[in-house]
Write an enzyme that holds these catalytic residues in place. Structure first.
Site, mmCIF file in Angstrom:
data_model
loop_
_atom_site.group_PDB
_atom_site.id
_atom_site.type_symbol
_atom_site.label_atom_id
_atom_site.label_comp_id
_atom_site.label_asym_id
_atom_site.label_seq_id
_atom_site.Cartn_x
_atom_site.Cartn_y
_atom_site.Cartn_z
ATOM 1 N N LYS A 126 0.866 -1.187 0.000
ATOM 2 C CA LYS A 126 0.000 0.000 0.000
ATOM 3 C C LYS A 126 0.898 1.232 0.000
ATOM 4 O O LYS A 126 2.046 1.170 0.444
ATOM 5 C CB LYS A 126 -0.846 0.017 1.278
ATOM 6 C CG LYS A 126 -1.843 -1.112 1.415
ATOM 7 C CD LYS A 126 -3.271 -0.560 1.315
ATOM 8 C CE LYS A 126 -4.291 -1.642 1.561
ATOM 9 N NZ LYS A 126 -4.524 -1.877 2.976
ATOM 10 N N HIS A 129 1.677 7.020 2.482
ATOM 11 C CA HIS A 129 1.061 8.286 2.113
ATOM 12 C C HIS A 129 1.156 9.327 3.228
ATOM 13 O O HIS A 129 1.661 9.028 4.317
ATOM 14 C CB HIS A 129 -0.398 8.069 1.684
ATOM 15 C CG HIS A 129 -1.256 7.475 2.756
ATOM 16 N ND1 HIS A 129 -1.854 8.239 3.732
ATOM 17 C CD2 HIS A 129 -1.625 6.196 2.983
ATOM 18 C CE1 HIS A 129 -2.543 7.433 4.535
ATOM 19 N NE2 HIS A 129 -2.423 6.190 4.094
ATOM 20 N N HIS A 132 0.580 8.804 6.907
ATOM 21 C CA HIS A 132 1.531 8.101 7.774
ATOM 22 C C HIS A 132 2.535 9.034 8.424
ATOM 23 O O HIS A 132 3.339 8.616 9.249
ATOM 24 C CB HIS A 132 2.319 7.058 6.973
ATOM 25 C CG HIS A 132 1.497 5.900 6.525
ATOM 26 N ND1 HIS A 132 1.306 5.597 5.218
ATOM 27 C CD2 HIS A 132 0.784 4.998 7.230
ATOM 28 C CE1 HIS A 132 0.526 4.534 5.103
ATOM 29 N NE2 HIS A 132 0.186 4.159 6.314
HETATM 30 N N1 ARG Z 1 -0.446 -0.977 10.041
HETATM 31 C C1 ARG Z 1 -1.465 -0.367 10.840
HETATM 32 C C2 ARG Z 1 -2.184 0.722 10.054
HETATM 33 O O1 ARG Z 1 -1.620 1.252 9.123
HETATM 34 C C3 ARG Z 1 -0.934 0.238 12.095
HETATM 35 C C4 ARG Z 1 -0.306 -0.734 13.034
HETATM 36 C C5 ARG Z 1 -0.325 -0.238 14.429
HETATM 37 N N2 ARG Z 1 0.361 -1.075 15.329
HETATM 38 C C6 ARG Z 1 -0.133 -2.144 15.952
HETATM 39 N N3 ARG Z 1 0.674 -2.828 16.741
HETATM 40 N N4 ARG Z 1 -1.372 -2.493 15.793
HETATM 41 O O2 ARG Z 1 -3.294 1.055 10.412
#
Ligand code: ARG
Length: 569
Positions: A126, A129, A132
């Site tokens: 993905k 962007h 983030h």
């Molecule tokens: N990859 C997830 C997102 O973009 C965030 C991860 C956050 N960390 C976790 N340990 N859940 O929404």
């Protein structure tokens, strides 16, 4: 360096019976302005013990308390106001600055403690962007802040590299994908496939089943599925790392969701054994009614796991591997419920360390022309934003070269340092929980409360030190630094460590952003109203030592925000 706060505790304790040090420490306040002293102590709590009015107690104590570290201890209403002896303050701060140099302010507050900071946590295949930017920049700053305070920090990028969407992508790739296209332009191509497969799956049970099938195969270790998935991961990480390099951000671990796939079965078995799992419509859940939360789904009815299952396994793994003092997750506030469930589920499962988990939430960032959307493929890549900022700064520098007939050295590097610094600074300027609108003009302005402004003040001091041939070995006299402007600056320098400690306690890097802007402004004012390079050698050196100290603290504060401090600008 003398800890004036400790001194207050000492003299109060010496004069008042049965006072608890921690209790006094908590009650000491920093008054809103220096007319009320550097510190204030409210005496309300003593009224019961003394059976007198607070105002009277304050008056009596003010007459009795004496210390060479305070030039005045006054009572005002029911407060004792402490005014630091400015000569001692100046002497202490400058002595410390000269001996510690660019390490001024560093303390071993967190010695021997591990702190995990998880941030950025981008999703494979993905786009990386603009949305983030918050987790990435706030998290990196927290990492730097914790390190500065002596903690052993483990920076983790919990990659989103697992889940049903990878079944969809594998299916889509096999059906419509081109290896070559993806090699050339990984994220855009994978995003196209993702959008397409989502559309198809919406209208077709068959496609949906195929996607599910491929995720199952991935979980079961099917060679083809694993190979394609690994390749998605490699090409995505190559893209992401380019952005991390631009941002000067590094991680100690990229253990993302997939890392926990082989750790979940044991955890689930354990949950079953201790009977914390309940059956619900074919799924296995942890009931969180006692915590007023919706149930945590651990195993879905088709036998697969979800995002939360992986986080349960990750929290346990991190606890066992690092025994952290804090396990910090820098993740948007949309996921607040998720983290509440995570903590409650761990607690219910009897993991008494659940409290080490801290969710550092933040609000949304949007663009002037509307919010950010990822679903439709209309996204603003962070890399493009960083490049645009760099280009805009280069334009400004080009103009300056033309107007002033000068040649700026290292223009490309400087454009990047200033452009990207400006973006980070803006990002870290407000409390994290507020939503904000990204504004180009405000971000890149060289005036006002911006990154370029602070960097500019830093560069200005650098050239002043050069011009004045500053040398740390030159003799100086801190008692000559007694103007109001100088004392103000010295006070700020003294407070630097406290500001960093507060920032780490509240997980708010913006305390440092505000602090450094204020310091830069105060310095600029001082610089404009004072001749630094005077004939009197000792006076000149004393002022230069002050400038040197300010420069180091500005550079350090910027560093804690993840921003570079150029020598020339
Ligand atoms: N990859 C997830 C997102 O973009 C965030 C991860 C956050 N960390 C976790 N340990 N859940 O929404």
């Amino acid at each position: 360096m003398i800890n004036f706060r400790e001194e207050i505790i000492n003299i109060l304790q010496g004069n008042i019976e049965n006072l608890d040090r921690d209790d006094i420490d908590k009650k000491i306040e920093i008054p809103p302005n220096y007319d009320l002293g550097d510190f204030a102590f409210p005496v309300f709590s003593l009224a019961k013990v003394y059976r007198k009015s607070p105002a009277l107690i304050a008056e009596e104590l003010a007459g009795k308390l004496k210390s060479k570290y305070f030039e005045k201890i006054e009572n005002k209403n029911a407060y004792l106001n402490f005014f630091i002896n400015k000569n001692i303050l100046a002497e202490e701060v400058l002595k410390e600055s000269v001996s510690k140099k660019d390490e001024f302010g560093k303390v071993n507050y967190g010695e021997g403690k591990n702190a995990i900071v998880e941030y950025s946590s981008t999703n494979i295949a993905k786009p990386f962007h603009i949305g983030h930017i918050r987790s990435t920049v706030i998290g990196d700053s927290l990492k730097r802040i914790y390190k500065f305070l002596g903690y052993n920090v483990i920076a983790i990028n919990h990659l989103g590299d697992y889940g049903t969407q990878f079944g969809m992508l594998i299916y889509a790739y096999k059906k419509w994908g081109s290896k070559e296209k993806i090699e050339n332009n990984p994220i855009d191509e994978l995003l196209k496939l993702y959008v397409k497969v989502n559309e198809e799956a919406e209208n077709s049970k068959e496609v949906k089943d195929e996607c599910r099938y491929w995720f199952k195969e991935l979980e079961n270790g099917n060679e083809e599925a694993v190979e394609i998935w690994k390749w998605f991961k490699d090409v995505s990480l190559k893209e992401f790392n380019r952005v991390y390099d631009m941002l000067d951000i590094e991680f100690d671990s990229y253990n993302g969701e997939s890392f926990y796939s082989d750790k979940m079965p044991a955890l689930i078995e354990n949950f079953r054994a201790i009977k914390v799992l309940e059956e619900s419509e074919g799924a296995e859940i942890i009931n969180l009614e006692d915590y007023d939360l919706p149930p945590a789904i651990v195993v879905k009815s088709d036998g697969t796991t979800i995002y939360l299952t992986r986080d349960l396994a990750a929290a346990k793994y991190r606890h066992e591997t690092y025994r952290p003092y804090k396990n910090i997750y820098v993740v948007g506030s949309q996921q607040s419920l998720h983290f509440k469930q995570l903590k409650a589920a761990l607690k219910k499962a009897g993991f008494d360390w659940y409290d080490e988990i801290v969710h550092v939430a933040f609000g949304m960032v949007s663009l002037e022309d509307g919010t950010l959307s990822t679903r439709r493929g209309k996204v603003l890549y962070l890399e493009d934003v960083l490049n645009k900022a760099t280009d805009k700064v280069r334009e400004i520098l080009n103009e300056r070269e033309n107007e002033q007939g000068i040649k700026i050295e290292n223009k490309d590097e400087l454009s990047q340092v200033v452009g990207i610094g400006a973006i980070k600074f803006q990002e870290l300027f407000n409390g994290r929980i507020k939503d904000y609108v990204f504004d180009w003009d405000k971000t890149l302005s060289f005036e006002g409360e911006t990154g370029p402004y602070v960097q500019y003040v830093h560069a200005r001091i650098s050239s002043l030190l050069k011009k004045g041939q500053f040398d740390l070995n030159n003799e100086f006299d801190s008692s000559l630094l007694n103007s109001e402007a100088e004392i103000n600056i010295i006070r700020s320098l003294y407070n630097f460590t406290n500001v960093v400690i507060d920032a780490h306690e509240k997980y708010e890097p913006y305390f440092i952003t505000r602090y450094v802007v204020e310091l830069a402004k105060n310095f600029n004012k001082y610089y404009n109203q004072t001749t630094i390079l005077v004939d009197d050698e000792i006076l000149k050196n004393s002022r230069l030592v002050l400038c040197y100290s300010v420069k180091n603290v500005i550079a350090q504060a910027l560093y804690l925000l993840g921003i570079k401090a150029p020598e020339k600008m």
